[in-house]
Design an enzyme around this catalytic site. Structure first.
Site, short mmCIF file in Angstrom:
data_model
loop_
_atom_site.label_atom_id
_atom_site.label_comp_id
_atom_site.label_asym_id
_atom_site.label_seq_id
_atom_site.Cartn_x
_atom_site.Cartn_y
_atom_site.Cartn_z
N CYS A 163 46.40 37.03 34.36
CA CYS A 163 46.69 38.44 34.64
C CYS A 163 47.85 38.63 35.60
CB CYS A 163 45.43 39.13 35.16
SG CYS A 163 44.05 38.97 34.02
N HIS A 303 46.31 45.04 42.62
CA HIS A 303 45.78 44.45 41.38
C HIS A 303 44.40 45.00 41.09
CE1 HIS A 303 45.46 41.49 38.19
NE2 HIS A 303 44.27 41.17 38.64
N GLU A 314 41.52 41.11 47.96
CA GLU A 314 42.85 41.71 48.01
C GLU A 314 42.96 42.68 49.17
OE1 GLU A 314 46.13 44.05 45.21
OE2 GLU A 314 44.05 43.90 44.53
N LYS A 334 44.57 50.72 37.64
CA LYS A 334 43.72 50.23 36.55
C LYS A 334 42.49 51.11 36.36
CE LYS A 334 45.07 45.34 36.76
NZ LYS A 334 46.00 45.39 37.92
N HIS A 339 42.54 47.30 32.39
CA HIS A 339 43.23 46.07 32.77
C HIS A 339 43.90 45.47 31.54
CE1 HIS A 339 44.46 42.53 34.62
NE2 HIS A 339 43.31 41.94 34.89
N PHE A 400 43.26 34.74 36.71
CA PHE A 400 42.30 33.65 36.62
C PHE A 400 43.03 32.31 36.83
CE2 PHE A 400 38.68 35.55 33.80
CZ PHE A 400 38.33 36.39 34.84
#
Length: 413
Positions: A163, A303, A314, A334, A339, A400
């Site tokens: 991502c 993110h 984050e 998002k 996403h 990931f």
């Protein structure tokens, strides 16, 4: 080092199939989540997504492009075409070797793979594969297809970092241009993951929200009740151009790419470092690369996917770097777009750039009760957009495997 500017943008996403409609819906705080219609989702734990409704490829592409392309490549061609038109450069006045493509996709042609495996099974295990199977499947084919369509013969490859993929692509394009290896690079990312195998796989690992009764409010970053992300699809494209080249041809300049950086968490395949150490260092490196101070940043597009660990790590990283600043605003878009996996960074780069050009910061919707682990000093924009001058915007992308990729944009002066 040469300066790098953005001279064109394009997008196709659940919130809109061009930049203007996408931006309008985003700043109005609209959700694009709904029950999946692409296939029957009844047997799945998660039955909704942010999907491009009423997609009609013939509006954008010719029949051969449609026949020979996976959906992720179709989205790439559409977004890239918009960006190229927007940039308005005359290919005939340039060497084709001065124009390249660095594109990203986390999954590539998964729809093609799924369809062909099903067909193989239905055919009684006879080897009946489409002659386009391999070329539709491989992840580099979006970049290749843009190159073939427009005759661009420069740098051409695909990045894959889950991502964080699109941010990686933008970063590479930025570096090639500032090193003098290209004049123009078409960059961005595309993804088409609303298929049974992707929804089933991410749902099985409980990464997706399961709020089937209320899809529109399912993505709720930083909220106490968040339960996973909502899958999205689409593409975002940017034209990165060497500044003197853009200036000489009288190009419109939306913003400048100021800096970028990557790190790795080296921690877990799917979970970010709980204290956000990799993210923190990536943000520091990106600001150093840009020659900017932390006080210069006005807006961070996080993110924040609405996962339990990711949102907190984050937020901790942002607070550790920036502290309690009342003039630094953050939002998690998002919550509206879903996403887009490998395409997320490209779409969110466009959001950052539009924030700079329009001095509007888009909201985080659906978040009602912020998790106690999120530092309360963070200025998270909730519910509605705000008007605020944005000179510097940071786009965070994490993937990931522990990939952290940060891109910093600034107002062109």
């Amino acid at each position: 080092m040469k300066r790098v500017v953005i001279t064109g943008m394009g997008v196709i996403a659940p919130l809109g199939d061009d930049v203007n409609s996408f931006w309008k819906n985003l700043i109005e705080g609209k959700s694009s989540a709904s029950l999946i219609t692409r296939f029957n989702p009844e047997k799945f734990r998660t039955q909704f997504a942010c999907q491009i409704e009423n997609y009609q490829p013939a509006k954008f592409l010719d029949k051969n492009e449609i026949k020979r392309s996976d959906l992720f490549t179709q989205y790439a061609l559409i977004a890239a075409g918009q960006a190229i038109e927007d940039a308005g450069f005359d290919v005939g006045k340039m060497s084709p070797f001065d124009i390249g493509i660095i594109w990203g996709s986390g999954q590539g042609g998964m729809e093609t793979f799924e369809m062909q495996v099903k067909e193989y099974t239905r055919s009684g295990f006879e080897p009946r594969f489409s002659p386009f199977f391999a070329t539709k499947l491989i992840a580099n084919m979006a970049a290749a297809s843009i190159s073939i369509k427009y005759g661009f013969m420069g740098i051409n490859y695909t990045t894959v970092s889950a991502c964080a993929t699109s941010n990686t692509a933008i970063m590479d394009a930025f570096n090639y241009i500032r090193l003098g290896k290209a004049k123009i690079i078409v960059t961005g990312g595309s993804e088409a993951p609303i298929i049974e195998s992707s929804i089933g796989g991410f749902s099985a690992m409980k990464a997706l929200s399961a709020r089937n009764e209320c899809p529109a409010s399912a993505s709720r970053p930083f909220d106490k009740q968040r339960d996973g992300f909502v899958m999205g699809e689409g593409a975002g494209a940017l034209i990165l151009e060497e500044y003197e080249h853009a200036k000489a041809r009288g190009a419109q300049i939306y913003a400048e790419v100021a800096g970028a950086a990557m790190t790795a968490d080296a921690y877990h395949m799917t979970t970010s470092h709980p204290d956000g150490l990799g993210a923190l260092q990536a943000m520091k490196f990106a600001l150093d690369d840009a020659g900017l101070k932390k006080e210069d940043v006005d807006y961070i597009n996080t993110h924040a996917t609405s996962t339990l660990v990711g949102d907190v790590s984050e937020a901790k990283a942002i607070y550790a770097l920036f502290g309690a600043r009342k003039d630094l605003y953050i939002s998690a878009t998002k919550s509206m777009t879903g996403h887009l996996l490998g395409a997320a960074g490209a779409v969110e780069a466009i959001i950052c750039i539009k924030s700079i050009t329009d001095n509007i910061i888009s909201p985080t919707i659906n978040t009602q009760d912020i998790d106690e682990e999120i530092p309360k000093e963070l200025q998270i924009i909730l519910k509605e957009s705000i008007s605020h001058e944005v000179k510097v915007a940071m786009s965070n992308g994490f993937g990931f495997g522990g990939h952290n990729a940060i891109v910093v944009f600034k107002k062109h002066l």
